[in-house]
Design a protein around this motif. Structure first.
Motif, short mmCIF file in Angstrom:
data_model
loop_
_atom_site.label_atom_id
_atom_site.label_comp_id
_atom_site.label_asym_id
_atom_site.label_seq_id
_atom_site.Cartn_x
_atom_site.Cartn_y
_atom_site.Cartn_z
N ARG A 12 14.37 -2.63 -14.99
CA ARG A 12 13.92 -4.02 -14.90
C ARG A 12 12.55 -4.09 -14.21
O ARG A 12 11.66 -4.85 -14.62
CB ARG A 12 14.96 -4.84 -14.13
N ALA A 13 12.37 -3.28 -13.18
CA ALA A 13 11.08 -3.25 -12.48
C ALA A 13 9.99 -2.67 -13.38
O ALA A 13 8.86 -3.16 -13.41
CB ALA A 13 11.20 -2.44 -11.20
N SER A 14 10.35 -1.64 -14.15
CA SER A 14 9.37 -1.00 -15.03
C SER A 14 8.93 -1.93 -16.14
O SER A 14 7.74 -2.02 -16.47
CB SER A 14 9.97 0.28 -15.63
N ILE A 15 9.89 -2.63 -16.74
CA ILE A 15 9.55 -3.51 -17.86
C ILE A 15 8.73 -4.70 -17.37
O ILE A 15 7.84 -5.21 -18.08
CB ILE A 15 10.81 -3.99 -18.60
N LYS A 16 8.97 -5.14 -16.15
CA LYS A 16 8.18 -6.23 -15.58
C LYS A 16 6.72 -5.80 -15.45
O LYS A 16 5.79 -6.56 -15.77
CB LYS A 16 8.74 -6.63 -14.21
N GLU A 17 6.53 -4.57 -14.99
CA GLU A 17 5.16 -4.05 -14.85
C GLU A 17 4.50 -3.87 -16.21
O GLU A 17 3.32 -4.20 -16.38
CB GLU A 17 5.20 -2.70 -14.11
N MET A 18 5.24 -3.36 -17.19
CA MET A 18 4.67 -3.15 -18.52
C MET A 18 4.32 -4.47 -19.19
O MET A 18 3.30 -4.59 -19.87
CB MET A 18 5.64 -2.35 -19.39
N ASP A 19 5.18 -5.47 -19.01
CA ASP A 19 4.89 -6.79 -19.58
C ASP A 19 3.62 -7.38 -18.99
O ASP A 19 2.87 -8.08 -19.66
CB ASP A 19 6.07 -7.74 -19.33
N ALA A 20 3.39 -7.08 -17.72
CA ALA A 20 2.19 -7.60 -17.05
C ALA A 20 0.92 -6.91 -17.54
O ALA A 20 -0.17 -7.48 -17.50
CB ALA A 20 2.32 -7.45 -15.54
N LYS A 21 1.06 -5.67 -18.02
CA LYS A 21 -0.09 -4.89 -18.44
C LYS A 21 -0.38 -4.97 -19.94
O LYS A 21 -1.38 -4.43 -20.40
CB LYS A 21 0.11 -3.42 -18.04
N ASN A 22 0.51 -5.60 -20.69
CA ASN A 22 0.32 -5.69 -22.14
C ASN A 22 0.29 -7.15 -22.59
O ASN A 22 0.93 -8.00 -21.97
CB ASN A 22 1.46 -4.97 -22.87
N PRO A 23 -0.44 -7.45 -23.67
CA PRO A 23 -0.46 -8.83 -24.19
C PRO A 23 0.86 -9.16 -24.87
O PRO A 23 1.17 -8.64 -25.94
CB PRO A 23 -1.63 -8.80 -25.19
N VAL A 24 1.64 -10.02 -24.25
CA VAL A 24 2.96 -10.40 -24.77
C VAL A 24 2.82 -11.65 -25.64
O VAL A 24 2.20 -12.63 -25.22
CB VAL A 24 3.96 -10.66 -23.62
N ALA A 25 3.38 -11.61 -26.83
CA ALA A 25 3.31 -12.76 -27.73
C ALA A 25 4.07 -13.95 -27.14
O ALA A 25 5.21 -13.81 -26.69
CB ALA A 25 3.91 -12.40 -29.09
#
Length: 257
Positions: A51-64
């Motif tokens: 959950r912590a990793s995906i939160k960081e990845m979502d912050a670093k990538n353009p989410v639709a």
């Protein structure tokens, strides 16, 4: 039993390191801690880390955004499958050109724009079945334990002087670690393929969409766009072989000629 073997291996290596070196080298202690953590890692801890990793990845990538055509399309495709086995599945699209998708232990599934651009709705659903299979099969937990073991051993070697230490700290050491991870994940991919096939069959979908999705990946990887598809094929079995495996199974099940 693999993690026990690795833990004993690390402890045996550590016994050869002097007390002074242990006190002055945080990498040694980090290695021991990582090995111990891999041995005791629980499902709940894996979910929390995911959950912590995906939160960081979502912050670093353009989410639709929710009203983005890519997000609308994906949500329509997976509308019947928002929960699997009591676990809520959180789908999002990264507006990135790479041909890729991944899932984490907390039920997060991320699909890249580049993958959606080349797949039909049925093929995307087949790939979603594959990613959900990784979640159901607890592959994130197993992969994380494997990664911790490899990292612990590399950190221990990296804390030493001489040729071994230099090698583990070099790019070659990084490549070797990656190849070990790729080999590990290939075993999981076949099981996730089987899950996707069963998922499609159980829900009345076209199982051949799984085969055609692999055939498209095979064509992409051989079509001069290796950089864009490397993320999804480099750690996976050969896409053409996976497609043929699905076709053979569908024939045995009477779902294809």
């Amino acid at each position: 039993m693999k993690y026990i073997t690795s833990l004993f291996f690390v402890l045996a290596l550590a016994s050869g390191v002097s007390r002074a070196q242990s006190d002055s080298s945080p990498s040694v202690m980090q290695a021991l801690m990582q090995a111990a953590t891999s041995a005791t890692l629980s499902d709940a801890q894996v979910v929390e880390l995911s959950r912590a990793s995906i939160k960081e990845m979502d912050a670093k990538n353009p989410v639709a955004a929710a009203n983005d055509p890519y997000a609308v399309r994906l949500n329509k495709i997976v509308s019947r499958h928002q929960t699997i086995g009591g676990l809520p599945i959180n789908y999002k699209v990264y507006k990135v050109a790479d041909v890729n998708a991944f899932a984490t232990a907390d039920g997060s599934v991320r699909v890249f724009k580049g993958l959606m651009d080349i797949m039909t709705d049925d093929e995307l659903l087949a790939i979603m079945g594959h990613e959900i299979g990784h979640v159901v099969n607890r592959d994130s937990r197993d992969a994380m334990k494997s990664s911790l073991n490899r990292s612990a051993i590399r950190n221990l070697f990296g804390s030493t002087s001489g040729a071994i230490g230099k090698l583990s700290r070099s790019q070659l050491g990084t490549a070797a670690d990656y190849l070990l991870g790729a080999k590990f994940s290939r075993n999981q991919e076949t099981e996730a393929d089987d899950y996707s096939y069963d998922f499609l069959k159980k829900n009345g979908y076209n199982v051949m969409a799984l085969a055609t999705s692999f055939e498209k990946l095979a064509k992409q990887s051989g079509g001069g766009q290796g950089g864009k598809v490397a993320a999804i094929v480099s750690t996976h079995p050969d896409s053409a072989s996976r497609a043929q495996r699905v076709r053979d199974r569908a024939k045995r099940d009477g779902l294809a000629r």
